[in-house]
Design a protein around this motif. Structure first.
Motif, PDB file in Angstrom:
ATOM      1  N   GLY A 217       0.907  -1.305   0.110  1.00  0.00           N
ATOM      2  CA  GLY A 217      -0.019  -0.011  -0.002  1.00  0.00           C
ATOM      3  C   GLY A 217       0.895   1.135  -0.011  1.00  0.00           C
TER       4      GLY A 217
ATOM      5  N   THR B  21       0.731   4.996  -2.114  1.00  0.00           N
ATOM      6  CA  THR B  21       0.588   6.115  -1.154  1.00  0.00           C
ATOM      7  C   THR B  21       1.776   7.160  -1.534  1.00  0.00           C
ATOM      8  OG1 THR B  21      -0.775   4.684   0.339  1.00  0.00           O
ATOM      9  CG2 THR B  21       0.087   6.910   1.188  1.00  0.00           C
TER      10      THR B  21
ATOM     11  N   THR C 135      -4.257   0.389  -0.802  1.00  0.00           N
ATOM     12  CA  THR C 135      -3.890   1.282  -0.240  1.00  0.00           C
ATOM     13  C   THR C 135      -4.380   1.423   0.967  1.00  0.00           C
ATOM     14  OG1 THR C 135      -5.693   3.022  -0.791  1.00  0.00           O
ATOM     15  CG2 THR C 135      -3.961   2.598  -2.438  1.00  0.00           C
TER      16      THR C 135
END
Lengths: 312, 356
Positions: free
Chosen positions: A98, A102, A261
């Motif tokens: 994730g 990000t 995410t």
């Protein structure tokens, strides 16, 4: 007042003075930004080489209990460090994967904001007058709109448009990057403009002009290098906010589709918080630590470059 | 291209700079500030002129008016400024750019702020060379090194790679001079070049300026508030007060035979080594005139020790002394005239102290 000050010095000069050991007040070394740097470097490294590192499970590998995939099968422990989620995926591995999206979205959006905001700020601050008025109105408009609403509208609109330039298709991650980048323009443009206004009145700019330097040269050689520290500082502080904003968008269901995410994980796990707290808590922790790290580094840069907090 | 135009219009026989009734006014909320209000003088090629006056007398604005370095919107400018016979007052910034650096250069008061803190010294010197003279990078650096040697900076080659904060104040002012000299200007404006420096460095910088002026046959306009600074370093001195020229003379003639009570007061306000210690410094009482509403009559009348009725009513014109045609002053009762002695006899000798 002045008499009070004079008395002790007068006595001190008369009497033979004893050695006074002044104790320095203990000052906490500022460890925050070191922690932030270590955290971000480690996280980026793990995210980048997630496929190669042995202690990170594959993205789509399910952690089975007695040979069967079980929803929330493992709590945090040796089998899965952060436990497993609803579809029995490893929460730790997903947290690391994730981070890819990000961090990329955050950095990309900040770069876009720096570029566009920097141009607007420098042009407005350097030329003043009509150009300044136009850019300022644009920036004020951006600030006046509620950011979340603007983001939602922009992403839906970009979804509908399905822009394709050459073989670069504007997919969801790009849409989020562009949207957050536009949101980052306003604060950056403002601080760059303020800095430019103060720099253009400085004597070395006048000196350059008195030697026949053109505006473009003054902007790139005299003003811009002096604005860069401020830009970077604000960018770092802003990066934290943008990462949190990305999480918020994902939480609202406007996240990236394919890879996981943090925001999506938090959203997915929150219904079962009582049953399996780990599926929500660990992504939250990653998000929190990253945002705090960016902020701490930003603060350290502000101290280092002596940038007023009020200006940010 | 611009060089060609300049070369053809160049008038090498006439004076280098010719000012006729130059006025620079600023629009402010309080009204029109008459910072420079009708100044005329000429400067010959290779000569040096000192412009002296206290704070707010318009000397900096005058030098920046000649350079054309004022904010274009706020300033209202009248009169005529001729540079080598060519009118430069109405020129736009892009037209002036051909003159800046290569014909006129300026060094500023504070060397701490007039160098770009994030650019290496070498690059700051080489930049104008590359722009104006189209030098190659290596040539420009070699020239920069020679310029640094010219301005007496030791280890010039090493300095080129240093940043301004690594140099001392005097050294930085030398670098500023080197940058200003880089393109071989015909006239150099030095706006209080030594105010931010200590006294020993001051003398070195002034000597350096004089030396470079002679070597390069360059004109120098030295703006300062210190008569002592200009005394040994300029051919001519112009004294400014309240935006006007009040006395102008060759240096020798001015000190030998000053006419304007303001010049006299300025000179007396310099402490003398021969005075016994604890001598009261003689000061000029009062404050400079309000340049929004300048007083009628002589602008110095309110502070002058020898003021008479006529001074407050009529403005004295700039007149030439009978002894020296190059010496002019603006005063009804100049130093040395019978009326001056009469007025002097009436005031007690320690009046300057008492008015305080």
């Amino acid at each position: 007042m002045s008499i009070d000050l004079e008395e002790p010095t007068a006595t001190a000069s008369e009497a033979p003075t004893t050695l006074v050991v002044t104790k320095k007040p203990f000052k906490m070394p500022r460890l925050g930004w070191i922690f932030g740097t270590i955290w971000l470097v480690t996280l980026s490294f793990c995210a980048l080489f997630a496929g190669q590192l042995p202690f990170i499970r594959e993205y789509s590998a399910k952690v089975k209990v007695n040979g069967r995939a079980k929803s929330y099968g493992w709590g945090p422990g040796w089998n899965a460090w952060f436990g497993t989620d609803k579809s029995s995926f490893d929460v730790f591995a997903r947290c690391i994967y994730g981070a890819r999206v990000t961090l990329l979205v955050g950095v990309g959006a900040t770069a876009l904001g720096l570029f566009l905001g920097g141009i607007l700020g420098i042009l407005g601050g350097y030329y003043r007058g009509r150009i300044d008025r136009v850019t300022s109105i644009f920036v004020d408009c951006l600030l006046a709109l509620p950011p979340l609403l603007l983001a939602l509208l922009l992403i839906y609109r970009l979804d509908d448009l399905e822009i394709q330039i050459w073989f670069w298709k504007v997919t969801r991650p790009w849409e989020i990057t562009i949207t957050l980048g536009i949101l980052a323009i306003a604060p950056l443009a403002r601080i760059v403009r303020a800095q430019t206004i103060s720099l253009r009145e400085r004597e070395f700019v006048l000196a350059a002009r008195s030697l026949g330097a053109k505006n473009g040269r003054i902007i790139f050689r005299e003003v811009l290098p002096n604005v860069v520290p401020t830009m970077l500082t604000v960018a770092f502080t802003g990066l934290g906010i943008l990462i949190a904003a990305e999480g918020a968008l994902a939480f609202l269901g406007l996240g990236v589709e394919s890879p996981q995410t943090w925001g999506k994980m938090i959203n997915a796990g929150r219904d079962d918080l009582a049953k399996a707290w780990w599926a929500t808590l660990f992504p939250c922790l990653f998000l929190l630590l990253s945002v705090v790290s960016f902020n701490l580094i930003g603060d350290q840069m502000a101290r280092r470059f002596d940038i007023r907090e009020a200006a940010i | 291209m611009s060089d060609l135009i300049q070369a053809s219009a160049r008038d090498l026989s006439g004076p280098l700079i010719e000012l006729t009734d130059v006025k620079t006014h600023f629009k402010t909320a309080r009204g029109l500030v008459r910072a420079v209000d009708g100044v005329s003088f000429t400067l010959e090629r290779g000569k040096s002129l000192g412009i002296v006056g206290e704070s707010g007398s318009g000397k900096t604005v005058l030098s920046r008016s000649i350079m054309g370095l004022l904010p274009p919107k706020a300033a209202v400018r009248h009169g005529s400024i001729k540079f080598e016979g060519r009118e430069i007052l109405g020129l736009s910034r892009s037209q002036m750019r051909g003159i800046w650096g290569s014909e006129m250069a300026m060094i500023f008061q504070d060397p701490m702020t007039s160098l770009n803190p994030v650019m290496k010294i070498g690059r700051q010197i080489a930049e104008p060379l590359r722009i104006h003279l189209n030098m190659a990078r290596s040539d420009a650096w070699a020239t920069a090194e020679r310029l640094l040697t010219d301005v007496r900076i030791p280890e010039a080659a090493r300095r080129l790679n240093q940043y301004p904060h690594e140099l001392s104040g005097g050294m930085r002012q030398r670098v500023m001079i080197a940058i200003a000299l880089a393109c071989g200007p015909t006239v150099l404006f030095a706006d209080e070049p030594t105010t931010a420096l200590d006294v020993t460095v001051q003398a070195q910088i002034l000597d350096l300026l004089g030396e470079q002026r002679r070597d390069r046959n360059m004109s120098l306009i030295l703006v300062t508030h210190d008569l002592g600074v200009v005394a040994g370093h300029t051919d001519e001195i112009a004294v400014m007060y309240g935006g006007k020229l009040v006395e102008k003379a060759p240096t020798r003639s001015l000190f030998a035979n000053m006419k304007m009570p303001y010049t006299e007061a300025l000179l007396q306000s310099i402490p003398k080594l021969t005075d016994p210690s604890h001598t009261r410094l003689s000061v000029i009482n009062g404050r400079p005139p309000d340049l929004v509403n300048p007083p009628v009559g002589c602008r110095f009348a309110a502070r002058c020790l020898y003021t008479q009725q006529r001074c407050r009513e009529e403005e004295p014109p700039l007149v030439v002394t009978p002894e020296d045609p190059e010496h002019s002053y603006a005063c009804w009762y100049p130093v040395g005239s019978p009326a001056y002695f009469e007025a002097k006899a009436r005031i007690p000798s320690n009046s300057t102290v008492e008015v305080l």
